[in-house]
Design a protein around this motif. Structure first.
Motif, PDB file in Angstrom:
ATOM      1  N   MET A  14       0.821  -1.204   0.000  1.00 29.67           N
ATOM      2  CA  MET A  14       0.000   0.000   0.000  1.00 29.67           C
ATOM      3  C   MET A  14       0.862   1.264   0.000  1.00 29.67           C
ATOM      4  O   MET A  14       1.896   1.332   0.647  1.00 29.67           O
ATOM      5  CB  MET A  14      -0.925   0.000   1.220  1.00 29.67           C
ATOM      6  N   SER A  15       0.408   2.232  -0.783  1.00 32.48           N
ATOM      7  CA  SER A  15       0.989   3.575  -0.744  1.00 32.48           C
ATOM      8  C   SER A  15      -0.165   4.552  -0.579  1.00 32.48           C
ATOM      9  O   SER A  15      -1.314   4.241  -0.923  1.00 32.48           O
ATOM     10  CB  SER A  15       1.765   3.880  -2.033  1.00 32.48           C
ATOM     11  N   SER A  16       0.114   5.715  -0.075  1.00 28.16           N
ATOM     12  CA  SER A  16      -0.947   6.696   0.126  1.00 28.16           C
ATOM     13  C   SER A  16      -1.567   7.104  -1.216  1.00 28.16           C
ATOM     14  O   SER A  16      -2.773   7.361  -1.297  1.00 28.16           O
ATOM     15  CB  SER A  16      -0.415   7.922   0.872  1.00 28.16           C
ATOM     16  N   TRP A  17      -0.775   7.126  -2.283  1.00 24.57           N
ATOM     17  CA  TRP A  17      -1.290   7.506  -3.608  1.00 24.57           C
ATOM     18  C   TRP A  17      -2.285   6.447  -4.113  1.00 24.57           C
ATOM     19  O   TRP A  17      -3.364   6.800  -4.595  1.00 24.57           O
ATOM     20  CB  TRP A  17      -0.133   7.645  -4.603  1.00 24.57           C
ATOM     21  N   VAL A  18      -1.922   5.179  -3.995  1.00 20.17           N
ATOM     22  CA  VAL A  18      -2.823   4.104  -4.429  1.00 20.17           C
ATOM     23  C   VAL A  18      -4.110   4.137  -3.608  1.00 20.17           C
ATOM     24  O   VAL A  18      -5.210   4.035  -4.147  1.00 20.17           O
ATOM     25  CB  VAL A  18      -2.127   2.728  -4.299  1.00 20.17           C
ATOM     26  N   ARG A  19      -3.965   4.278  -2.296  1.00 13.06           N
ATOM     27  CA  ARG A  19      -5.143   4.265  -1.419  1.00 13.06           C
ATOM     28  C   ARG A  19      -6.068   5.441  -1.691  1.00 13.06           C
ATOM     29  O   ARG A  19      -7.290   5.254  -1.839  1.00 13.06           O
ATOM     30  CB  ARG A  19      -4.685   4.299   0.038  1.00 13.06           C
ATOM     31  N   ASP A  20      -5.503   6.651  -1.775  1.00 11.84           N
ATOM     32  CA  ASP A  20      -6.335   7.856  -1.857  1.00 11.84           C
ATOM     33  C   ASP A  20      -6.741   8.217  -3.283  1.00 11.84           C
ATOM     34  O   ASP A  20      -7.908   8.544  -3.534  1.00 11.84           O
ATOM     35  CB  ASP A  20      -5.601   9.034  -1.214  1.00 11.84           C
TER      36      ASP A  20
END
Length: 311
Positions: free
Chosen positions: A236-242
């Motif tokens: 998970m990365s914040s870019w993928v999640r958000d």
């Protein structure tokens, strides 16, 4: 003036041709399908037969018994999946080719499967059906009943269908069940998009370079029914999640499009996974926002049992 030997050679050739024609004619006239056709059309003349010999030979040589045929792949007909049929065409006897039962079933299956789109999903999953689940396996059978109920709710325009969140250990059939859902929906002419989430997220990262992120994202966002398979298995990365997952779920929530998930995590475990990214650390609030969209629009189904992938 021709010599005697030349004249004899010409006679010999004609005799040979005549013998070949007689052999062809005998082969045609002794064929049981021809006999049945001839009895049904008593007005057929000898002249019609003579003119039609090439087509009649094609018919008897191409005709096979389809009764024992398993499927189109094992078809022995000259044109796979098509049965030859004789008919009267003016003054000759002609052939038409009709789809056999196996070909019709195969074409219908292909038509249905054209309604199932997939990203990185194994092909065998795309042919799964509810009938393949053992009714004696109580837990799996209960899961199929919930899946069937979901299919019915999606096909009812008066019902706002909630997706399914199927979670459980490795190899218990979560993805296979989603394939069965996709096939059941296809029979109702409803398109499903199945996405193996880890590979899809990786592709989205590489798509930044060729600027195709928005284009690919739109395909996923707008699918009539979306299945996010194995969510939580990705890094998970914040870019993928958000920007990716959050964008997909926000759009589908606004448009009331049903989304299904499979995961090795239950709701709480997935929230914990979504909260952590290597660069941003722990972001519980952002993870909670994503999970609220998942929880509110899905019904959890716990699917466990023996690992079917182990031989």
């Amino acid at each position: 003036m021709k010599s005697i030997s030349q004249s004899m050679q010409g006679f010999s050739d004609r005799t040979k041709v005549q013998k070949q024609l007689m052999a062809v004619k005998s082969k045609v006239l002794s064929h049981p399908d021809w006999k049945a056709f001839y009895q049904a059309h008593p007005y057929i003349t000898e002249e019609m037969i003579e003119r039609s010999l090439p087509r009649l030979l094609e018919y008897v040589e191409g005709t096979k018994d389809c009764k024992g045929c398993q499927d189109v792949a094992h078809c022995h007909n000259m044109i796979k999946g098509y049965e030859p049929e004789l008919f009267i065409n003016g003054g000759i006897i002609d052939i038409t080719y009709n789809r056999c039962r196996s070909k019709e079933e195969n074409d219908e299956l292909e038509k249905l499967q054209s309604l199932i789109k997939s990203y990185f999903i194994p092909r065998d999953i795309l042919s799964a059906t509810f009938d393949q689940f053992d009714k004696k396996d109580t837990e799996r059978y209960q899961a199929t009943l919930k899946a069937a109920k979901f299919v019915e709710s999606v096909s009812d325009p008066d019902i706002e269908a909630k997706g399914l969140y199927i979670h459980g250990s490795f190899g218990v059939g979560k993805t296979f069940l989603m394939g069965a859902i996709a096939n059941a929906l296809a029979k109702k002419k409803i398109q499903t998009m199945l996405v193996y989430t880890p590979d899809f997220f990786r592709e989205m990262k590489t798509s930044i370079g060729d600027q195709t992120v928005d284009e690919k994202l739109d395909v996923i966002k707008k699918a009539p029914v979306l299945v996010l398979d194995d969510i939580g298995a990705e890094s998970m990365s914040s870019w993928v999640r958000d920007e990716i997952l959050g964008s997909i779920l926000q759009y589908r929530m606004m448009e009331k499009l049903p989304t299904c998930y499979t995961s090795n995590y239950d709701y709480d475990e997935l929230e914990e996974h979504l909260a952590y990214s290597q660069k941003a650390g722990i972001e519980q609030l952002k993870a909670k926002r994503i999970m609220e969209r998942i929880k509110h629009f899905t019904t959890p189904v716990n699917l466990n049992g023996a690992n079917r992938r182990v031989n």
